[in-house]
Design an enzyme around this catalytic site. Structure first.
Site, PDB file in Angstrom:
ATOM      1  N   TYR A 230       0.857  -1.192   0.000  1.00  0.00           N
ATOM      2  CA  TYR A 230       0.000   0.000   0.000  1.00  0.00           C
ATOM      3  C   TYR A 230       0.888   1.235   0.000  1.00  0.00           C
ATOM      4  CZ  TYR A 230      -3.517   3.390   1.538  1.00  0.00           C
ATOM      5  OH  TYR A 230      -4.339   4.477   1.624  1.00  0.00           O
ATOM      6  N   TYR A 240      -3.282   5.495   9.303  1.00  0.00           N
ATOM      7  CA  TYR A 240      -2.835   4.138   8.980  1.00  0.00           C
ATOM      8  C   TYR A 240      -1.651   3.841   9.885  1.00  0.00           C
ATOM      9  CZ  TYR A 240      -1.797   0.102   5.942  1.00  0.00           C
ATOM     10  OH  TYR A 240      -1.602  -1.158   5.441  1.00  0.00           O
TER      11      TYR A 240
END
Length: 355
Positions: A230, A240
């Site tokens: 990612y 995140y």
């Protein structure tokens, strides 16, 4: 077949390889894998396309995919694209999710998602229990080994799973690492514990190293290993957390090193796909996946939604002979969001000269 092994099938299945005799769905080889199939055979690639086409034909190839536990994520999409190209699909599913997954599959809850282009259903040649945070039986803590969910599915470590695949299928051509876990993903890095950080790296990146160690010896030359990463590996994605950005960065670095080592020793290619956000069940654990999807659609160079099948098709390409010169890559499949430095939806107004 071990006492733990059970055969679950809705019909006959294809032979496990071009050199192996076809077997009835009523006959299982020794292992604790489950076998699922539809009453109609997998179509393979389109029959002998004309000389003017460039098809992806994976008939006779076998793929082991770790991390599928439902029909929503990128792992499922990759399996479906590979199956559409004629590849035989073998799964390794996280133990706590395996019973629910098998039950849903057996009851037909995934049948719509299993449909291929000709209307037939994607088949799974075998489903093995697998927990990729444990490399060998000696690594399994007593409380896990005695947990009833794990007791029901013995032989779930990475090394044991690889041994079962070797015993049942001999070799494989494709290995897909489609799993990640960060127990503290909702925490900022400044608040992440050492245990949470290391758990994220263990489950999300070292697990790929462990799989490469155990599966490359049973992979055919020219084989392909693929993982999923990612953009947070190289850009800041607030929220995140829990060490997951570090885990993805490690995954990408390991991809390059493994491309060299596995290429030199086994003739196997190693790539990772940096996929854009998808509203899968697993991604919802982050807590703001909808916002991430909206942001991507508004600010990516290709202003559209990203589908799981687009990622699956790229994985299929990377697994095919068409990508024989591609290794060590981080392949972006995110509508181009990775190349943006300023978000148009919020940044361009600030860059406009004052009147």
């Amino acid at each position: 077949m071990s006492a733990q092994a059970r055969l679950l099938s809705s019909g006959s299945r294809r032979g496990v390889s071009s050199s192996a005799a076809r077997v009835s769905a009523r006959v299982a080889r020794p292992s604790s894998a489950r076998r699922f199939s539809s009453s109609r055979s997998s179509p393979g690639a389109s029959a002998a396309a004309s000389n003017t086409t460039l098809p992806i034909d994976l008939r006779g190839k076998k793929a082991f995919i770790a991390g599928i536990a439902d029909d929503q994520g990128y792992g499922w999409a990759i399996a479906k694209s590979l199956a559409q190209a004629g590849c035989e699909i073998i799964l390794g599913t996280w133990v706590p999710a395996l019973n629910i997954f098998e039950t849903s599959l057996r009851r037909g809850k995934f049948d719509e998602s299993r449909k291929l282009s000709d209307g037939s259903l994607m088949e799974f040649a075998a489903i093995y229990p697998m927990d990729a945070v444990y490399d060998t039986p000696e690594d399994v803590p007593a409380d896990v080994a005695e947990n009833k969910r794990y007791v029901a599915y013995p032989g779930f470590t990475v090394s044991e799973c690889a041994d079962k695949v070797k015993a049942d299928f001999g070799t494989v051509d494709i290995v897909v690492h489609s799993l990640a876990n960060g127990p503290e993903v909702a925490k900022p890095l400044l608040e992440t514990s050492r245990g949470g950080y290391l758990a994220a790296v263990s489950a999300s990146s070292y697990s790929m190293v462990s799989m490469a160690q155990r599966f490359t010896p049973i992979m055919n030359p020219g084989g392909s290993i693929i993982s999923l990463t990612y953009l947070a590996a190289e850009r800041v994605v607030p929220g995140y957390g829990g060490g997951m950005s570090s885990a993805k960065a490690a995954l990408e670095a390991d991809t390059r090193v493994l491309a060299w080592e596995a290429g030199q020793k086994y003739g196997v290619r190693v790539n990772t796909i940096s996929a854009g956000p998808l509203g899968s069940r697993a991604a919802k654990a982050i807590g703001f996946i909808g916002t991430m999807i909206d942001y991507s659609e508004q600010n990516a160079p290709a202003p559209k939604g990203l589908t799981a099948s687009e990622v699956g098709d790229v994985a299929c390409f990377l697994s095919s002979p068409l990508a024989s010169a591609c290794t060590g890559l981080t392949m972006y499949v995110d509508n181009g969001l990775n190349c943006m430095a300023v978000a148009p939806s919020v940044g361009l107004k600030a860059l406009q000269p004052e009147a």
